[in-house]
Design a protein around this motif. Sequence first.
Motif, short mmCIF file in Angstrom:
data_model
loop_
_atom_site.label_atom_id
_atom_site.label_comp_id
_atom_site.label_asym_id
_atom_site.label_seq_id
_atom_site.Cartn_x
_atom_site.Cartn_y
_atom_site.Cartn_z
N LEU A 284 39.02 32.56 45.74
CA LEU A 284 38.43 33.79 45.21
C LEU A 284 38.54 34.95 46.18
O LEU A 284 38.19 36.08 45.84
N ASN A 289 42.20 36.31 41.48
CA ASN A 289 41.81 34.97 41.04
C ASN A 289 40.38 34.99 40.55
O ASN A 289 39.49 35.52 41.23
N LYS A 290 40.17 34.42 39.39
CA LYS A 290 38.83 34.43 38.81
C LYS A 290 38.40 33.01 38.50
O LYS A 290 39.24 32.14 38.25
N PRO A 532 39.44 28.25 35.97
CA PRO A 532 40.01 29.17 36.96
C PRO A 532 41.24 29.86 36.35
O PRO A 532 42.00 29.23 35.63
N SER A 534 44.18 33.38 36.90
CA SER A 534 44.68 34.41 37.80
C SER A 534 45.12 35.63 37.00
O SER A 534 45.75 35.52 35.95
#
Lengths: 559, 285, 328
Positions: A284, A289-290, A532, A534
């Motif tokens: 992160l 990036n999440k 996750p 991106s």
Amino acid sequence: MWRKQIWKKTLAVGAVLTMMLTPLIACSNNQAQPSEKGSAGAPASETSAAGGTPVSYRLGDIVNPEQTNNFNPFLKTGNYAPLFDYIYNGLYYFNPVKGELVPRLASNAGTWSEDGKSFTVKLNANAKWHDGEAFTADDVVYTFQALKEHAALDYYRLWGDARLKDVKAVGEDAVTFELNASFPSLPNYLSTVYIVPEHLFSKEDPTTFLNKTPIGTGAFIFQSINESAIILKANADFFEGAPKITELVIQRFKDSPGLTLSLQKGEIQGSTGTLAMPSLPKLLENPDNKLQRYPGLGIFAVIINNDKPGLNDPVVRKAIQLAIDKNELVEKGEMGAATVGNPGFLSQSFGDLVDQSLLENPDYQVNVDKANELLAQAGYAKNSKGVYEKDGVELSFTYYTAANAPAQNKEAAMITDWLSKVGIGTTIKMATWPELTSIAASGDYDLIQNSITVPPDPQAALEVFHSKMTAPVGQNTPGLNWMRFRDDQIDAWLDQASSASEEERAGLYKQIQDRIAEVVPVAVLYTSGKAPYSETKFTGYDTNVPATSSISLTKVQAK
Amino acid sequence: MRNKRTLPRERSGKAKLWGGACILLIFAAVSLATAQIAPYPKNDMEFEVWLKPSAAHLLGTDSYGQDVFSQLVYGTRTSFLVGVLAGLITTIIGVLVGVTAGFYRRWVSDALMFVVDLLLIIPVMALMIILASFLPSMGLTSIVLVIGLLSWLYMARSIRSQTLSERQRGYVEAARVAGMSDLSIMLREILPNLYPIILANLVSVTTHAVLAEAGLSFLGIGDPKNVSWGTILALAHANNAIMYDAWWWIVPPGLATALFCFGFILIGNGSLERFRHKRGASQQT
Amino acid sequence: MRIQPSYAVRRVAFAAATLLAAIVMNFLLPRLIAGNPAEMIASQTALGSPEVAEAIKKQFGLENDSLLYQFKQYIVQLVHGNLGISYFNYPTPVAEVLLKALPWTLGIVLLSTVLSYAAGWLIGIRGALKPGTWFDNAALGVSFFINSVPYFWIGILLILLFGYKLDWFPMGQAFSVDYDSLSAAGKLRSISYHTVLPIVSLAIASLASHILVLRNNLSRALTEDYMVLARAKGLSGRRRTFHYGVRNAFLPSFTGFMLSLGHVVGGAITMEIVFSYPGIGMLTYNAILNHDYPLIQGAFLMIAVSIIAVNLLADLIYPFIDPRVNLN
């Protein structure tokens, strides 16, 4: 003199060897550059739905070889279940982020009859099978009839006593579900069934059909599979419009660290949930990036075999519950990215129906002294090994955890260490994820650390503990009651709730959760729904649903 | 010519012996005094995660907030015990089978060697995983037994061939003529002559045991509650220490393993060289 | 040089006996450790239906509990080339699962074995011929050290350095994800590119012991009496070294090389796991953890057959290299 000659020869041989390797390296380096960019792999001839250059979105997940054995959405083993979300559709999709149903092959929320014993769904007129055949009411009827004919496929007992009576087509574009009794949860259950094409499945036995080239109605069309990836291409005729990406590649990994490194390197753009949690803070640090988090339907727990001597004693199970420090586990094991589990089992996904008071209740906080006290009161005494014993039954158990998952193993080490502090001995054993499920179903275990993924319905989630969902040790359970838990009180409440009004149900669910927390059929750890993704190369994720779900990826586009 | 070569060889043999002994002594001391040396308790997770090496944490901390140096120290004991115990078991079986098969001709030898050859075609690592997944637990004892009981095959072969060649020598015949029993010939006459080859094998099986333990732990077969160099490496790998540039988590366990085995190899090699030198000298005189 | 018939017959008979024993052992092994496999299948019920479970039981001759009956079924199927059906890959036959994984393993292990022996021998010979030089000392020191390192660690470090940090090579897998859309040349390139790190790691890991073995044997051979004799006979240094020294020192290494070749099939479990490489090692590992008996049996049998075959081959070649063998 002669030595020099030898050395010339040696050098020559060495040079030949080097040359053997060099072309490989040299060629491959050239090769590597374009493939980095992700899109180069797709043949140029392929045109994107938008008419531009081909765009390949790469998703990563752990897909074991034994999970590529079939693509039959009826089956619970031998396949990679998350794949079906992209290829198939149910009548409804349960959105775990909002906890609500989204119509897919249904065109609306459906209508109940006055007496609540019949539910009619109007079908999505724009839906079409990938092979061009029309999607009709017959496909829906076939799918549900298949569950009726093959009880083994009816995982959630839709055709159980007080449930489905019949499923009928109403013209070309509607289906009516007739019920034996009021069954308000039906729509939620409908979201657990992927509709399959009758024209392909009716020729086969759905219990053994391998369905090597799956044909669905979903946003993505199955193209190919190999040892490195599953490749899907965009369905230009998708009923909600063609996806903006041309190709969806599910890159196969063997473990989560490799996947996470790939995510960090930008080789893949997201995962359906797999991630090496300790890497999260580093991941992160890149603002592109999440991590989307939501409570989720997968409840990690220490699954207790309630039939085993020692574990059939509620006091012992209670001691297990009291020994485990869930907050520490979430913080150290899951890097804080999971939600502490509710001792009443129900995931936070179910909102108001969850008995929140249980989370704060001091009776369910970690308490080693109290656990010891309870055991001592119940007549257990510590033996020379420091393990409690009563009537010749020693509280020593095997503890299964996933093989090749060191993070899980570390959590197992933490938990078993805590258990030893309350005089419960454990020997840790490893098994692969598929085998963990298999031994859980067969009952050949004492304790298993694994997740129980519940259906998207509070009734169904709690019915995990219904005695009809279990079987004696040695036989596979018909449902998720791997615990071999039987409680008349809970059965009665569940049966009552299955046809009760919404208000009554809420009350009954609270009672059930309180009882579960009290008798501890399972020691809940945490729930962990995460996706996750991106935004380095792609944008337009829909975070009202899981960001890497089919619905979201239909909207995603290249930057 | 010969003197020129043997002299430095003797010296190097001595140096190797001493070097190896020093390394092993250090590891032995560490594994005996884990509690005194390790600054923090085993599996203690109370620190901040991913700390760089500092005075408080000589090798930093890992993703769980464990002091890597402490873990390494506790790991020493596991690796030491597994290496030494499994090595001993292997050696005992290897010597027994090897000497017996080498001393007795015909069917005893043939039968034993057939069994050895047969077992050799099973992939040992796979067999270890099988045993590990079926044993009731994978504690230290099981690991020691699994490794110890499965690693003696090559050793038995090498001991046997050496015994065969010793058997040809005159002293065995002499002992027999003198009326010594088979057993005492084996024990008193042949065995002492096998010491160097046994020692060389002991060293290699011990090294092998340490590495096998690391491998099994790395594959996630060992007991996760047990700290060993292999489990530290497995965790570092699984938790992507590399993303944090946490070399202090990946490099030390590997180096410790290497250094430990290196110590054994030095001793084995040094003593072989000394033995050869002495024997060479005695033969010359 | 000719092979003595009696010698050849003995070796073939021995190989046949080993094969037979291996088959028996292979049959017994999972049954000995695992208790009753029939129970295992019953609980696994391949595709969830009891009928399927029943069918599988029948397929493996497990409907009858008698061990003798099961063994008969096993042999009958084996004779027909049927290794059974993998539980976890139902209904794919074991042979098919194995054959799919085999080329990957053969490729990397074979290449790395040849590479490491070639390099090991070259370095070993040089070291033995020039003992005490910096080259010899360095080679020895490094070999000792590499010999002491856990070999998967080498793999990890290579992945971290060349895969992650430098991004020169892929971190795992056997080929790139776009493999199916590549041309034949592109496929080959993709595969070769992905084999580099696994091959190099395997080669490095085994290189050290080859250097040590050859160096030791050669230094010993160089001081043997026949070398002195050869010198006394006035043979040239080069002829002495190669015809007498290297040839004799090479023999044990040749045996080692053939042994390694035999172990090629089953040789690289850990490395395949480190590199997520879809070969026999990974397959066996998963099969063991999944208690997939037919697959374990199949893998072990394949390994056994390859080892026996290569050993037999080595035995038959040996007389050509070392005539003394024929005498006995």
